[in-house]
Scaffold this active site. Structure first.
Site, mmCIF file in Angstrom:
data_model
loop_
_atom_site.group_PDB
_atom_site.id
_atom_site.type_symbol
_atom_site.label_atom_id
_atom_site.label_comp_id
_atom_site.label_asym_id
_atom_site.label_seq_id
_atom_site.Cartn_x
_atom_site.Cartn_y
_atom_site.Cartn_z
ATOM 1 N N TYR A 178 0.838 -1.213 0.000
ATOM 2 C CA TYR A 178 0.000 0.000 0.000
ATOM 3 C C TYR A 178 0.868 1.256 0.000
ATOM 4 C CZ TYR A 178 -3.665 -3.270 1.534
ATOM 5 O OH TYR A 178 -4.525 -4.330 1.643
ATOM 6 N N HIS A 183 0.459 -11.726 2.181
ATOM 7 C CA HIS A 183 -0.585 -10.974 1.464
ATOM 8 C C HIS A 183 -1.353 -11.844 0.463
ATOM 9 C CE1 HIS A 183 -1.473 -6.547 0.226
ATOM 10 N NE2 HIS A 183 -2.534 -7.299 0.063
#
Ligand SMILES: NC(=O)c1ccc[n+]([C@@H]2O[C@H](COP(=O)([O-])OP(=O)(O)OC[C@H]3O[C@@H](n4cnc5c(N)ncnc54)[C@H](OP(=O)(O)O)[C@@H]3O)[C@@H](O)[C@H]2O)c1
Length: 279
Positions: free
Chosen positions: A51, A109
């Site tokens: 991110y 992730h």
């Protein structure tokens, strides 16, 4: 400020029953948005290396003045860091960017099965937990097969499996898979992001019946499914709205009608963890 109930993970850690997603919140505006979420009462913040905003999250926490041990910080190891040494180094860099000495929860992730290194990354997370650099460890976008593999190789079951879960894709099978292993399901894109089904009859009708907003209905549905939603909003009023979901209860029929919005092709993009890969 709302009182947020807590959930207990399979390793004994407790965390808030709703969290704050930070994807796309970057730069000064991002810091301001994350800070306003903390001020609204969020105590679980979800970030990731990919991110590009771990520094912003760390800054917002420090600026808020809230003691570190009252905030639950989650980050995620990206696909390009799945090698054992890479995952260890990646985590230390995350800690540095966040400006903290431990993560409360660290996730893999995506499994990226064609690369076939997620079990190595999992061994690294197990060791990082031993070293106290992360308190709880988990995964994201893992199927039953991926879960079975890492448990077989290490004997350690993830505390959390964070999945795409919203009314268009309610993950009925994976919720059972997680629950049967005592893994807490967390929901990413819990509202359905830009495709949020706010105008669908089961959502609209329940919103009218309980005098709440469609977003609150969907987040309450998440809670009643046993999932832990992490909605993102850059808007202070919506951040507050998304926390105010603990003073009404949907009926079983309302929950079932929202779940029935699910469709086999309901994913927001082609995010099947067997084929979608993120590095
Ligand atoms: N593990 C993974 O692979 C993965 C993948 C995707 C996401 N995530 C995590 O999950 C978090 C949440 O997912 P997401 O950001 O994709 O989607 P989301 O939370 O379902 O939806 C966010 C969108 O909904 C809007 N919104 C929020 N609250 C609202 C409300 N009360 N009324 C109307 N609109 C509202 C937001 O707009 P405004 O911001 O303009 O208010 C934003 O456009 C991410 O931030 C990230 O932390 C994880």
């Amino acid at each position: 400020m709302s009182d947020i109930p807590t959930l207990t993970l399979n390793d004994g850690a407790t965390l808030p029953a709703v969290g704050f997603g930070t994807h796309t919140l970057t730069g000064t505006e991002g810091v301001d948005a994350i800070r306003s979420a903390i001020d609204a009462g969020y105590r679980l913040l979800d970030t990731a290396v990919n991110y590009g905003n771990e520094e912003e999250v760390g800054r917002a926490v420090r600026d808020s003045g809230i003691p570190r041990d009252e905030v639950f910080l989650t980050s995620k190891v990206p696909g390009r860091h799945h090698g054992y040494d890479d995952a260890i180094a990646s985590t230390k860099e995350s800690l540095q960017r966040l400006g903290v000495d431990h993560l409360d929860l660290h996730l893999i992730h995506w499994p990226n099965p064609s690369v076939d290194k997620y079990a190595e990354a999992w061994r690294a997370l197990v060791d990082l937990r031993e070293q106290g650099l992360v308190r709880s460890i988990g995964v994201s976008n893992f199927t039953a097969e991926h879960l079975d593999r890492i448990v077989a190789e290490t004997g350690v079951t993830p505390a959390v499996n964070q999945l795409e879960l919203h009314p268009w894709f309610p993950q009925t099978e994976m919720r059972v898979t997680n629950e049967s292993r005592e893994i807490q399901t967390q929901s990413w894109s819990p509202l359905g992001k830009r495709n949020a089904p706010f105008d669908e009859a089961p959502v609209r009708d329940a919103a009218e019946a309980h005098d709440v907003t469609p977003a609150q209905v969907i987040l309450r549905w998440q809670v009643q499914l046993g999932a832990l939603p992490i909605p993102k909003s850059g808007t202070p009023a919506r951040q507050q709205e998304n926390l105010a979901i603990f003073d009404f209860t949907l009926t079983d029929d309302e929950v079932a009608a929202i779940t029935a919005l699910g469709r086999p092709d309901g994913r927001l993009f082609d995010g099947d963890p067997n084929t979608h890969e993120e590095m």
